[in-house]
Enzyme design. Structure first.
Site, PDB file in Angstrom:
ATOM      1  N   LEU A  64       0.821  -1.208   0.000  1.00  0.00           N
ATOM      2  CA  LEU A  64       0.000   0.000   0.000  1.00  0.00           C
ATOM      3  C   LEU A  64       0.855   1.258   0.000  1.00  0.00           C
ATOM      4  CD1 LEU A  64      -2.531  -1.112   2.785  1.00  0.00           C
ATOM      5  CD2 LEU A  64      -2.705  -1.496   0.314  1.00  0.00           C
ATOM      6  N   TYR A 119       0.924  11.145 -11.648  1.00  0.00           N
ATOM      7  CA  TYR A 119       0.617  10.132 -10.641  1.00  0.00           C
ATOM      8  C   TYR A 119       0.184   8.837 -11.325  1.00  0.00           C
ATOM      9  CZ  TYR A 119      -1.886   7.906  -6.739  1.00  0.00           C
ATOM     10  OH  TYR A 119      -2.339   7.030  -5.778  1.00  0.00           O
ATOM     11  N   LYS A 123       1.924   5.065 -11.234  1.00  0.00           N
ATOM     12  CA  LYS A 123       1.165   3.877 -10.841  1.00  0.00           C
ATOM     13  C   LYS A 123       1.182   2.821 -11.953  1.00  0.00           C
ATOM     14  CE  LYS A 123      -0.432   4.602  -6.664  1.00  0.00           C
ATOM     15  NZ  LYS A 123      -0.039   3.713  -5.541  1.00  0.00           N
ATOM     16  N   ASN A 148     -11.732   6.764  -5.933  1.00  0.00           N
ATOM     17  CA  ASN A 148     -11.632   7.606  -4.732  1.00  0.00           C
ATOM     18  C   ASN A 148     -12.076   6.807  -3.514  1.00  0.00           C
ATOM     19  OD1 ASN A 148     -11.124  10.495  -5.866  1.00  0.00           O
ATOM     20  ND2 ASN A 148     -12.738   9.641  -7.145  1.00  0.00           N
ATOM     21  N   PRO A 310     -43.925   9.650  40.301  1.00  0.00           N
ATOM     22  CA  PRO A 310     -44.716   8.662  41.055  1.00  0.00           C
ATOM     23  C   PRO A 310     -46.204   9.005  41.075  1.00  0.00           C
ATOM     24  CG  PRO A 310     -42.695   9.151  42.230  1.00  0.00           C
ATOM     25  CD  PRO A 310     -42.751  10.100  41.071  1.00  0.00           C
ATOM     26  N   GLY A 311     -47.026   7.985  40.780  1.00  0.00           N
ATOM     27  CA  GLY A 311     -48.477   8.123  40.852  1.00  0.00           C
ATOM     28  C   GLY A 311     -49.116   8.804  39.653  1.00  0.00           C
TER      29      GLY A 311
END
Length: 404
Positions: A64, A119, A123, A148, A310-311
């Site tokens: 890589l 580039y 490659k 990409n 509560p209640g």
């Protein structure tokens, strides 16, 4: 297997090594009988002595390493072609013909907008070197021309425009989009890593190229990850802004399994600054307790948290079409419901407690309530409704469950 990863500290390398280590440590059990005994990480701060030792014992090599943002164009050829030759020469030295993978780029097609890419030329030269190596040594060579890439740990202003957009929008910084209609082909990092694991197991996918278009075929010369996305820059930015606004709107985008939106959201979250990881919610508080909306979705409804003192009895209403789930997660309560269209209908009751969590349907046409039976503790209920509340069409009608 002993795995060598060059460029191990790059975007792809970090993600791949993390998963290889999960397999090595027995944390990823979804790959059958794949066993990894060692992950050897080589990067710019490693020595040639390290490379020599790693090449001597590697059972598989992921190459890589490469240069994509050099100070001058000459560094493209040095970084992308020169190191490839050094790696292959070192494998030759040790008569190691293990499989080798090369990370290349669509720019290596040297067609269309990539026709004059320095580039891409570097490659392509690396690809040719690897193909020659395979022919000369009989080693299995896997060459991937990646489009990409996007995903967590991608460096903004370096790896990709998507990384820059995610970082800047998450940090309330400006972005620049010269042409929103430009379409990108995007490969998600986790999908790339999965393909690398397939390659490690001898289950790689093959392809050929028609210009810059990847055409999957069982007998292709190149390899490819099978799942990519084609999305315009304008659409990417639009989606990212909805993610950015979610703490205010509470609207979560549609993110189906394997969708681009789902993967982009995962990436976006990885760029959140510390002060945005948590965000406040509006608690609607009164004498009975509170009601807080958590999430809205156009297609999957709304999630809320209800706290009853509560209640206290809450609810006492019914809906024509809306339905809900009530899930008590703390406290002790009673849920009651009654069919309003049947005078003889009995009251259906459910004793609910956070010690035995269950989901109770609130049925259309049934008036319902929830009563906190405790004298001391709050009753906490997670509520899901199939549609987000619309004040102009609330579909909510008062009706006591128990007619006195």
């Amino acid at each position: 297997m002993k795995i060598l990863v060059t460029g191990a500290k790059g975007f792809v390398g970090r993600n791949l090594c993390a998963q290889l280590k999960n397999i090595h440590d027995g944390k990823a059990r979804c790959y059958g009988d794949l066993h990894i005994s060692e992950v050897m990480e080589y990067d710019m701060d490693s020595s040639l002595t390290d490379l020599d030792a790693y090449c001597a014992k590697a059972d598989f090599v992921f190459n890589l390493a490469g240069v994509n943002r050099p100070q001058n164009k000459d560094e493209f050829m040095t970084g992308n072609f020169g190191f490839a030759g050094q790696l292959l020469d070192t494998l030759r030295k040790h008569h190691n013909t293990c499989p080798v993978m090369l990370s290349s780029s669509l720019q290596a097609t040297l067609t269309g907008r990539f026709g004059d890419s320095e580039y891409g030329r570097s490659k392509r030269a690396g690809e040719d070197l690897f193909f020659q190596y395979g022919e000369q040594t009989g080693a299995k060579v896997l060459i991937y021309r990646f489009p990409n890439l996007f995903g967590k740990w991608s460096r903004p202003n370096y790896n990709s425009a998507v990384a820059t957009f995610c970082h800047n929008i998450a940090h309330d910084l400006p972005i620049q989009v010269n042409d929103p209609s430009v379409e990108l082909e995007l490969l998600y990092i986790d999908d790339l890593v999965e393909e690398m694991i397939h390659a490690l197991k001898g289950e790689e996918h093959y392809c050929e190229f028609e210009g810059i278009e990847t055409v999957l075929t069982p007998f292709g010369r190149f390899c490819a990850a099978p799942l990519t996305y084609k999305v315009t820059l304008g659409r990417i930015v639009e989606i990212l802004h909805t993610f950015h606004d979610q703490p205010q709107t509470l609207v979560i985008s549609e993110i189906p399994r394997d969708s681009f939106e789902k993967k982009l959201y995962s990436m976006y979250l990885s760029y959140l600054p510390e002060d945005k990881i948590a965000f406040p919610l509006k608690m609607n508080i009164d004498d009975r307790g509170s009601f807080t909306e958590l999430l809205h979705s156009d297609k999957c409804g709304q999630v809320s948290i209800n706290i009853s003192k509560p209640g206290i009895t809450k609810g006492q209403h019914w809906h024509h079409s809306k339905w809900e789930f009530f899930m008590v997660v703390s406290g002790h309560g009673l849920i009651q419901m009654r069919n309003i269209n049947d005078e003889e209908s009995k009251i259906i009751e459910f004793d609910v407690t956070g010690d035995n969590i269950q989901a109770i349907h609130m049925l259309p046409g049934y008036t319902h309530n929830i009563i906190n039976l405790s004298d001391t503790d709050n009753l906490v209920t997670v509520m899901w409704a199939n549609e987000a509340f619309d004040p102009s069409h609330p579909d909510t009608y008062f009706e006591p469950v128990v007619n006195k």
